[in-house]
Design a protein around this motif. Structure first.
Motif, PDB file in Angstrom:
ATOM      1  N   ALA A  17      -3.067   4.724  -5.409  1.00 24.89           N
ATOM      2  CA  ALA A  17      -1.737   5.324  -5.310  1.00 24.89           C
ATOM      3  C   ALA A  17      -0.642   4.328  -5.698  1.00 24.89           C
ATOM      4  CB  ALA A  17      -1.490   5.844  -3.902  1.00 24.89           C
ATOM      5  N   ASN A  18      -0.846   3.059  -5.386  1.00 28.51           N
ATOM      6  CA  ASN A  18       0.138   2.029  -5.728  1.00 28.51           C
ATOM      7  C   ASN A  18      -0.402   1.256  -6.928  1.00 28.51           C
ATOM      8  OD1 ASN A  18       2.277   0.306  -5.694  1.00 28.51           O
ATOM      9  ND2 ASN A  18       1.612  -0.843  -3.923  1.00 28.51           N
ATOM     10  N   ILE A  19      -0.269   1.833  -8.096  1.00 26.69           N
ATOM     11  CA  ILE A  19      -0.838   1.260  -9.315  1.00 26.69           C
ATOM     12  C   ILE A  19       0.014   0.089  -9.774  1.00 26.69           C
ATOM     13  CG2 ILE A  19      -1.381   1.694 -11.732  1.00 26.69           C
ATOM     14  CD1 ILE A  19      -1.874   4.631 -10.888  1.00 26.69           C
ATOM     15  N   LYS A  20      -0.641  -1.063  -9.921  1.00 27.41           N
ATOM     16  CA  LYS A  20       0.062  -2.255 -10.392  1.00 27.41           C
ATOM     17  C   LYS A  20       0.202  -2.219 -11.907  1.00 27.41           C
ATOM     18  CE  LYS A  20      -0.084  -7.264 -10.174  1.00 27.41           C
ATOM     19  NZ  LYS A  20      -0.808  -8.412  -9.674  1.00 27.41           N
ATOM     20  N   ASP A  35      -3.587  -3.099  -1.720  1.00 26.14           N
ATOM     21  CA  ASP A  35      -4.339  -1.854  -1.581  1.00 26.14           C
ATOM     22  C   ASP A  35      -5.838  -2.088  -1.707  1.00 26.14           C
ATOM     23  OD1 ASP A  35      -2.113  -0.179  -1.161  1.00 26.14           O
ATOM     24  OD2 ASP A  35      -1.662  -0.288  -3.291  1.00 26.14           O
ATOM     25  N   VAL A  36      -6.241  -3.031  -2.537  1.00 22.82           N
ATOM     26  CA  VAL A  36      -7.658  -3.368  -2.659  1.00 22.82           C
ATOM     27  C   VAL A  36      -8.163  -3.949  -1.339  1.00 22.82           C
ATOM     28  CG1 VAL A  36      -9.330  -4.848  -3.832  1.00 22.82           C
ATOM     29  CG2 VAL A  36      -7.530  -3.736  -5.144  1.00 22.82           C
ATOM     30  N   GLU A  37      -7.378  -4.844  -0.746  1.00 23.61           N
ATOM     31  CA  GLU A  37      -7.772  -5.443   0.532  1.00 23.61           C
ATOM     32  C   GLU A  37      -7.826  -4.387   1.639  1.00 23.61           C
ATOM     33  OE1 GLU A  37      -4.867  -8.536   0.960  1.00 23.61           O
ATOM     34  OE2 GLU A  37      -5.946  -9.888  -0.406  1.00 23.61           O
ATOM     35  N   ASN A  38      -6.865  -3.484   1.667  1.00 22.88           N
ATOM     36  CA  ASN A  38      -6.864  -2.409   2.668  1.00 22.88           C
ATOM     37  C   ASN A  38      -8.084  -1.506   2.521  1.00 22.88           C
ATOM     38  OD1 ASN A  38      -4.489  -3.297   3.800  1.00 22.88           O
ATOM     39  ND2 ASN A  38      -3.203  -1.854   2.677  1.00 22.88           N
TER      40      ASN A  38
END
Length: 48
Positions: A17-20, A35-38
């Motif tokens: 959802a939060n695309i870098k 977001d990857v860590e979450n």
């Protein structure tokens, strides 16, 4: 003629959802590191 349907799912809270950024050729979204860590933490907490 085939009508395109609206997706049923809402992906507002998904890892993507939060695309870098997006890979140029494949158009694959790369999420922000937070977001990857979450997502990793969520998976590890919900293992059986």
């Amino acid at each position: 003629m085939v009508k395109k349907r609206q997706p049923v799912e809402k992906h507002d809270t998904a890892a993507w959802a939060n695309i870098k950024k997006t890979k140029p050729e494949s158009n694959v979204p790369i999420p922000d590191i937070i977001d990857v860590e979450n997502a990793k933490e969520y998976v590890e907490e919900n293992k059986k």
